[in-house]
Design an enzyme around this catalytic site. Structure first.
Site, PDB file in Angstrom:
ATOM      1  N   ASN A  70      -2.192  -3.551  30.035  1.00  0.00           N
ATOM      2  CA  ASN A  70      -1.186  -4.475  29.527  1.00  0.00           C
ATOM      3  C   ASN A  70      -1.199  -5.740  30.511  1.00  0.00           C
ATOM      4  OD1 ASN A  70       1.336  -5.916  28.613  1.00  0.00           O
ATOM      5  ND2 ASN A  70       2.569  -4.356  28.669  1.00  0.00           N
ATOM      6  N   GLY A 105       2.267  -1.370  25.226  1.00  0.00           N
ATOM      7  CA  GLY A 105       1.986  -2.760  25.366  1.00  0.00           C
ATOM      8  C   GLY A 105       0.573  -3.165  25.743  1.00  0.00           C
ATOM      9  N   ASP A 116      -2.847  -4.975  25.634  1.00  0.00           N
ATOM     10  CA  ASP A 116      -3.387  -6.167  24.899  1.00  0.00           C
ATOM     11  C   ASP A 116      -4.685  -6.570  25.591  1.00  0.00           C
ATOM     12  OD1 ASP A 116      -2.759  -7.380  27.268  1.00  0.00           O
ATOM     13  OD2 ASP A 116      -0.666  -7.626  26.858  1.00  0.00           O
ATOM     14  N   HIS A 118      -8.945   2.484   3.171  1.00  0.00           N
ATOM     15  CA  HIS A 118      -7.539   2.320   2.803  1.00  0.00           C
ATOM     16  C   HIS A 118      -7.008   0.958   3.382  1.00  0.00           C
ATOM     17  CE1 HIS A 118      -7.885   5.007   5.935  1.00  0.00           C
ATOM     18  NE2 HIS A 118      -7.065   4.177   6.557  1.00  0.00           N
ATOM     19  N   ARG A 126     -17.442  -0.511  13.116  1.00  0.00           N
ATOM     20  CA  ARG A 126     -17.530   0.834  13.028  1.00  0.00           C
ATOM     21  C   ARG A 126     -16.640   1.099  11.785  1.00  0.00           C
ATOM     22  NH1 ARG A 126     -12.996   4.333  12.650  1.00  0.00           N
ATOM     23  NH2 ARG A 126     -13.237   6.422  13.631  1.00  0.00           N
ATOM     24  N   ASP A 139     -14.772   2.989   9.281  1.00  0.00           N
ATOM     25  CA  ASP A 139     -13.480   4.122   9.248  1.00  0.00           C
ATOM     26  C   ASP A 139     -13.514   4.988   8.160  1.00  0.00           C
ATOM     27  OD1 ASP A 139     -11.118   5.168  10.530  1.00  0.00           O
ATOM     28  OD2 ASP A 139     -10.123   4.666   8.961  1.00  0.00           O
ATOM     29  N   GLU A 163     -18.191   6.061  10.425  1.00  0.00           N
ATOM     30  CA  GLU A 163     -17.494   7.277  10.802  1.00  0.00           C
ATOM     31  C   GLU A 163     -17.589   8.349  10.008  1.00  0.00           C
ATOM     32  OE1 GLU A 163     -13.314   9.142  11.683  1.00  0.00           O
ATOM     33  OE2 GLU A 163     -13.436   8.087  10.213  1.00  0.00           O
ATOM     34  N   ASP A 200      -9.640  10.860  18.154  1.00  0.00           N
ATOM     35  CA  ASP A 200      -9.287  11.738  17.305  1.00  0.00           C
ATOM     36  C   ASP A 200      -9.693  13.133  17.802  1.00  0.00           C
ATOM     37  OD1 ASP A 200      -8.812   9.963  15.217  1.00  0.00           O
ATOM     38  OD2 ASP A 200     -10.766   9.940  14.602  1.00  0.00           O
ATOM     39  N   ARG A 209      -4.249   9.924  23.855  1.00  0.00           N
ATOM     40  CA  ARG A 209      -4.235   8.607  23.842  1.00  0.00           C
ATOM     41  C   ARG A 209      -3.477   7.912  24.800  1.00  0.00           C
ATOM     42  NH1 ARG A 209      -3.756   7.901  17.124  1.00  0.00           N
ATOM     43  NH2 ARG A 209      -6.182   8.569  16.544  1.00  0.00           N
TER      44      ARG A 209
HETATM   45  C1  ARE Z   1      -1.692  11.304  11.796  1.00  0.00           C
HETATM   46  C2  ARE Z   1      -1.167  12.321  12.555  1.00  0.00           C
HETATM   47  C3  ARE Z   1      -2.221  13.230  12.629  1.00  0.00           C
HETATM   48  C4  ARE Z   1      -2.389  13.970  11.278  1.00  0.00           C
HETATM   49  C5  ARE Z   1      -2.906  12.833  10.070  1.00  0.00           C
HETATM   50  C6  ARE Z   1      -3.175  13.318   8.822  1.00  0.00           C
HETATM   51  O1  ARE Z   1      -1.197  11.777  14.141  1.00  0.00           O
HETATM   52  O2  ARE Z   1      -1.868  14.485  13.449  1.00  0.00           O
HETATM   53  O3  ARE Z   1      -3.706  14.825  11.035  1.00  0.00           O
HETATM   54  O4  ARE Z   1      -1.736  11.748  10.643  1.00  0.00           O
HETATM   55  O5  ARE Z   1      -1.800  13.274   8.195  1.00  0.00           O
HETATM   56  C7  ARE Z   1      -5.203   7.200  11.936  1.00  0.00           C
HETATM   57  C8  ARE Z   1      -4.680   7.647  13.228  1.00  0.00           C
HETATM   58  C9  ARE Z   1      -3.757   8.874  13.369  1.00  0.00           C
HETATM   59  C10 ARE Z   1      -3.150   9.253  11.925  1.00  0.00           C
HETATM   60  C11 ARE Z   1      -4.039   9.009  10.747  1.00  0.00           C
HETATM   61  C12 ARE Z   1      -2.883   9.144   9.254  1.00  0.00           C
HETATM   62  O6  ARE Z   1      -5.423   7.258  14.256  1.00  0.00           O
HETATM   63  O7  ARE Z   1      -3.360   9.083  14.475  1.00  0.00           O
HETATM   64  O8  ARE Z   1      -2.794  10.644  12.093  1.00  0.00           O
HETATM   65  O9  ARE Z   1      -4.258   7.478  10.884  1.00  0.00           O
HETATM   66  O10 ARE Z   1      -1.914   8.200   9.744  1.00  0.00           O
HETATM   67  C13 ARE Z   1     -11.062  13.306   9.064  1.00  0.00           C
HETATM   68  C14 ARE Z   1     -11.549  11.741   8.437  1.00  0.00           C
HETATM   69  C15 ARE Z   1     -11.713  10.834   9.603  1.00  0.00           C
HETATM   70  C16 ARE Z   1     -10.396  10.621  10.239  1.00  0.00           C
HETATM   71  C17 ARE Z   1      -9.851  11.902  10.817  1.00  0.00           C
HETATM   72  C18 ARE Z   1      -8.679  11.719  11.429  1.00  0.00           C
HETATM   73  O11 ARE Z   1     -12.717  12.327   7.825  1.00  0.00           O
HETATM   74  O12 ARE Z   1     -12.345   9.812   8.794  1.00  0.00           O
HETATM   75  O13 ARE Z   1      -9.900  12.868   9.775  1.00  0.00           O
HETATM   76  N1  ARE Z   1     -10.604   9.622  11.311  1.00  0.00           N
HETATM   77  C19 ARE Z   1     -10.506   8.246  11.044  1.00  0.00           C
HETATM   78  C20 ARE Z   1      -9.990   7.393  12.198  1.00  0.00           C
HETATM   79  C21 ARE Z   1      -8.371   7.941  12.772  1.00  0.00           C
HETATM   80  C22 ARE Z   1      -7.473   7.344  11.778  1.00  0.00           C
HETATM   81  C23 ARE Z   1      -7.987   7.583  10.194  1.00  0.00           C
HETATM   82  C24 ARE Z   1      -9.463   8.024  10.089  1.00  0.00           C
HETATM   83  C25 ARE Z   1      -7.199   6.993   9.264  1.00  0.00           C
HETATM   84  O14 ARE Z   1     -10.824   7.859  13.366  1.00  0.00           O
HETATM   85  O15 ARE Z   1      -7.869   7.608  14.097  1.00  0.00           O
HETATM   86  O16 ARE Z   1      -6.240   7.789  11.796  1.00  0.00           O
HETATM   87  O17 ARE Z   1      -7.567   5.369   9.324  1.00  0.00           O
HETATM   88  C26 ARE Z   1     -12.997  17.826  10.586  1.00  0.00           C
HETATM   89  C27 ARE Z   1     -13.337  17.141   9.274  1.00  0.00           C
HETATM   90  C28 ARE Z   1     -13.338  15.645   9.458  1.00  0.00           C
HETATM   91  C29 ARE Z   1     -11.893  15.066  10.096  1.00  0.00           C
HETATM   92  C30 ARE Z   1     -11.993  15.744  11.406  1.00  0.00           C
HETATM   93  C31 ARE Z   1     -10.588  15.269  11.970  1.00  0.00           C
HETATM   94  O18 ARE Z   1     -14.260  17.944  11.307  1.00  0.00           O
HETATM   95  O19 ARE Z   1     -14.776  17.544   9.034  1.00  0.00           O
HETATM   96  O20 ARE Z   1     -13.517  15.069   8.112  1.00  0.00           O
HETATM   97  O21 ARE Z   1     -11.733  13.633  10.081  1.00  0.00           O
HETATM   98  O22 ARE Z   1     -11.997  17.152  11.400  1.00  0.00           O
HETATM   99  O23 ARE Z   1      -9.544  15.884  11.522  1.00  0.00           O
END
Ligand code: ARE
Length: 587
Positions: A147, A172, A174, A247, A326, A328, A357, A424, A472
Site C-alpha cells: 500500500n 489497500g 496499489d 464474463h 493472461r 481468464d 488459464e 486460486d 491472498r
Molecule cells: C469465489 C469463492 C470461491 C468459490 C467460487 C465459486 O471465493 O471459494 O469456489 O467463488 O463460487 C474469482 C475470484 C474468486 C471467486 C470467483 C467467483 O478470484 O475468489 O471465488 O471469482 O466469484 C476453475 C476455472 C478457473 C477459475 C477457477 C477459480 O476453470 O478458470 O475455477 N480461475 C479463474 C481465476 C479466479 C477467478 C475466476 C476464474 C473467475 O483465476 O481467481 O475467481 O473470474 C479444478 C478444475 C478447474 C478449476 C480449479 C479450481 O482443477 O479442473 O477447472 O478452475 O479446480 O477450482
C-alpha cells in the site's frame, strides 16, 4: 508386441513442426515392449523404378511414464514434406507400423500406406515469443502486495496485514506500493510480472469488471500505471495483465442496460440470456462463470462484443506497452474468438505473450493459432503431490512429469508457464505442512525445469494460508518477519537459471528414481552443457551413487562453486534430509 498400445497420429504432439525446417515425430509404445524403433521416411515424390525411396533412422526413447515408452526423432526434410512409418523391434518380432496398420515388410509401391505430414508451412509453426523462455515471472495480486498511497484506500480498508483476508476485505494495495517495491523484485531477480486484474471492479480480486478501459481507482490512475510499466521496462521487467473476457461483472454497463431494459436492450445479445426478465435467484437464468450471478458470461460470438473486447486487448498494448495477456477461464471462450484475438494483439505487438488459464490438457489451444502457453497446472499437481503431500513416490513423480512433457510439442514446453501455486490455490508452505525445506526443493525443481517459472508473491518469503481467500494475505515487508533464508534460496536459483542455459532450454532426463529413499536424479542438457540434479525428498540423510561414470570429467558444485575432478568411477555423495546437489559436468 502389444499392438494395442502403439499410437501415433500425424499431428499435434506426435508430429509437429518444431521450427521452419525441423519436424519432430513421436511414437508411443507399451512400456519396455520395444528394444528399438526406427523411422522409415522420405519425400512423397521421390520414386525410382516404381518404388518409393525411403530412408531409415533410429529413434531415441525420450521418456517413460507408468504405462508407456515414448520415442522421438527430429527430421529435416529437404522439401519440407514427409511420408513416414515406423519399424518396431520387440525381441525377435519386427513389424512395420503405418497409417493403414501393421505389415511385415514396408509397403513400397503405394505411398498411401504411410503417415503424411503434407507440408511444413512456416506460418503454421507454433512460435512463442523468444523472450518468454528466459523469463522468471512473479505474480502480484495488487490488493495485497503493498500500500503506497493511503488516500486511495477503499472505505473500510483494514490496517495492512492486521487480519486474515475474507472474500470481501480490503487492505489497500496499489500501484504506488508496487513502484516502491520494484527494487525488491529486481533483487530477487525476476523479470516479468503477472498482475491479476486491475480494471475497475467492485471486489477485492477485480474479476467482476465494470469497465475494461479504466483502472480501478483503488490502485491508482492511468498515469501511475504508465509510470509503473515504464519503470518495469527500465528495470528489464515485462508486464502481463489479466484479461477477464469470459464474463463481465454485474455492474458492467451493458449488463446493467439489459437488467433495466430487458428484451428491448440493445445489449441483450451481449450475454447468454435464457429468458426474460433476468433473475439471479435461486439460480441465474443467464449463463455465468460457475453459478456466480455477478459474473454474466459474455457472448464472444457476437460481433459487437468481439470488437469491444479486441479493442480492449489492443488498447492496453498500444497505449501502455504491456507485454502479455493472461486469459481468464480461457477454455470456456470459443476458439474462434481466441484466433481473432491472437491476430489482433500480434498485429499491434508481434512478440506479445498470450497465456491461457486452463487447468487441463490444452493441446487444442496450443497449435500456434491461439495461445503461446497455458498455466501448467498438471505440472503443479505433480510437484505438489510428490514434494508437498507425499502422495506419490519418486518414480510416480517422474512418470507424471514425463507425461506432462509428452502431452505437448517441445516448442510448447519451452514456453510453458510453470507455477507452484497461485491466488486460486493454497500457499505452498501450507501445502508442505510448513516444512520450509520441502518448499526449497519445490523451488529447486521448478526453477530448473523447462519453460517459464512463475513465483506467486510472498511464496519466496514464506507466506502461509489455505484456499482462497486465505492464500491472498498481505505481503510481509518487515525483514525480520520474512524467511530470508528461503528468499536467498530462490534468488540463488534464479541467478543460476540466468547463468546456465541448461536450466531454461536444457532437455530433461530422469536418470534415477528411488522409491525407497524417495530421491531423484535428473539431468538437464543443452548443447555441450550437462547439469545433474540430485534431490533428496526425505527426512533421512542418504548416500547416493551416481548411476553413470564421470571419471576424468571436471565437476562444479553450482551451489558452493566448488570445483573438483571426478576420480573414482562412480561419484558418491551424502545428502542431508531434504538436501540437494547441483553439479555441472564438463569434459
Ligand atoms: C469465489 C469463492 C470461491 C468459490 C467460487 C465459486 O471465493 O471459494 O469456489 O467463488 O463460487 C474469482 C475470484 C474468486 C471467486 C470467483 C467467483 O478470484 O475468489 O471465488 O471469482 O466469484 C476453475 C476455472 C478457473 C477459475 C477457477 C477459480 O476453470 O478458470 O475455477 N480461475 C479463474 C481465476 C479466479 C477467478 C475466476 C476464474 C473467475 O483465476 O481467481 O475467481 O473470474 C479444478 C478444475 C478447474 C478449476 C480449479 C479450481 O482443477 O479442473 O477447472 O478452475 O479446480 O477450482
Amino acid at each position: 508386441m502389444l499392438k494395442e498400445a502403439i499410437y501415433h497420429r500425424p499431428k499435434d504432439h506426435f508430429a509437429y513442426a518444431y521450427d521452419d525446417k525441423t519436424l519432430h515425430i513421436r511414437l508411443r509404445t507399451k512400456k519396455d515392449d520395444m528394444q528399438s524403433v526406427f523411422l522409415l521416411y522420405g519425400d512423397p515424390y521421390v520414386w525410382e523404378d516404381g518404388k518409393w525411396q525411403f530412408a531409415k533412422k533410429e529413434m531415441m526413447k525420450s521418456g517413460s511414464d507408468s504405462l508407456f515408452d515414448y520415442w522421438f526423432i527430429a527430421i529435416t526434410p529437404p522439401y519440407r514434406r514427409l511420408r513416414y512409418g515406423f519399424e518396431l523391434c520387440s525381441g525377435e518380432e519386427k513389424l512395420i507400423y503405418t497409417e493403414k496398420g501393421f505389415f511385415n515388410i514396408p509397403p513400397s509401391d503405394d505411398i498411401a500406406y504411410y503417415f503424411c505430414f503434407p507440408f511444413l508451412n512456416k506460418i503454421d509453426v507454433f512460435q512463442a515469443p523468444e523472450w518468454v523462455k528466459d523469463t522468471v515471472w512473479y505474480q502480484i495480486f495488487p490488493e495485497r502486495f503493498a500500500n503506497g498511497n493511503e488516500s486511495l484506500n477503499p472505505p473500510g480498508t483494514l490496517p495492512w496485514g492486521s487480519a486474515d483476508p475474507t472474500p470481501t476485505s480490503f487492505f489497500g494495495g496499489d500501484f504506488e506500493g508496487i513502484i516502491h517495491r520494484l527494487d525488491y523484485l529486481v533483487e530477487l531477480g525476476i523479470n516479468g510480472i503477472y498482475f491479476t486484474p486491475i480494471f475497475k471492479a467492485p471486489s477485492n480480486h477485480k474479476y467482476d469488471t465494470i469497465d475494461y478501459f479504466e483502472i480501478d481507482p483503488q490502485f491508482g490512475d492511468k498515469q501511475t500505471f504508465k509510470r509503473l510499466v515504464d519503470l518495469c521496462h527500465q528495470k528489464g521487467i515485462r508486464v502481463m495483465l489479466d484479461a477477464v473476457f469470459n464474463h463481465s461483472g454485474y455492474y458492467f454497463a451493458p449488463f446493467q442496460h439489459v437488467l433495466k431494459h430487458g428484451e428491448k436492450s440493445k445489449y441483450k445479445d451481449w450475454f447468454h440470456i435464457r429468458e426474460f426478465p433476468l433473475q439471479t435467484e435461486p439460480l441465474p437464468n443467464y449463463d455465468t462463470f460457475a453459478f456466480v450471478p455477478t459474473m454474466p458470461k459474455l457472448n464472444t460470438e457476437n460481433r459487437e462484443v468481439k470488437q469491444y473486447l479486441l479493442d480492449v486487448a489492443t488498447y492496453w498494448i498500444r497505449e501502455f506497452d504491456i507485454d502479455g495477456w493472461r486469459l481468464d477461464v480461457a477454455n470456456e471462450v470459443d476458439h474462434q474468438f481466441w484466433r481473432e484475438f491472437r491476430q489482433a494483439v500480434k498485429t499491434v505487438k508481434p512478440d506479445v505473450y498470450i497465456l491461457g488459464e486452463i487447468w487441463h490438457d490444452s493441446m487444442p489451444w496450443l497449435r500456434g493459432d491461439q495461445f503461446d502457453a497455458v498455466m501448467n497446472y498438471p505440472f503443479t499437481n505433480g510437484v505438489l503431490r510428490y514434494f508437498a503431500k507425499n502422495e506419490i513416490t519418486a518414480s510416480e513423480f517422474a512418470h507424471t512429469i514425463t507425461n506432462v512433457l509428452h502431452s505437448y510439442p517441445n516448442n510448447v514446453n519451452e514456453a510453458a508457464f510453470n507455477l507452484l501455486g497461485s491466488h486460486d490455490t493454497p500457499r505452498i508452505l501450507t501445502e508442505c505442512g510448513e516444512n520450509r525445506e520441502k518448499v526449497k526443493l519445490m523451488f529447486t525443481f521448478q526453477l530448473s525445469f523447462t519453460g517459464t517459472p512463475c513465483i506467486y508473491y510472498g511464496d519466496e518469503i514464506g507466506l502461509t494460508g489455505g484456499q482462497d481467500p486465505l492464500c491472498r494475505k498481505c505481503m510481509v515487508w518487515e525483514e525480520e518477519k520474512q524467511d530470508r533464508d528461503l528468499f536467498t534460496h530462490v534468488q540463488k536459483l534464479i541467478s543460476l537459471r540466468k547463468a546456465y542455459q541448461s536450466f531454461t532450454r536444457g532437455e530433461l532426463r530422469f536418470i534415477e528414481t528411488n522409491d525407497e529413499t524417495n530421491h531423484l536424479v535428473y539431468t538437464k542438457t543443452y548443447e555441450n552443457e550437462t547439469i545433474v540434479f540430485i534431490i533428496n525428498n526425505s527426512e533421512r540423510e542418504i548416500d547416493v551413487a551416481l548411476p553413470f561414470s564421470l571419471k576424468g570429467k571436471k565437476l562444479t558444485n553450482l551451489w558452493t562453486n566448488e570445483q573438483f575432478a571426478a576420480e573414482a568411477d562412480q561419484l558418491k555423495a551424502t545428502l542431508p534430509p531434504y538436501g540437494f546437489l547441483i553439479l555441472k559436468i564438463e569434459e
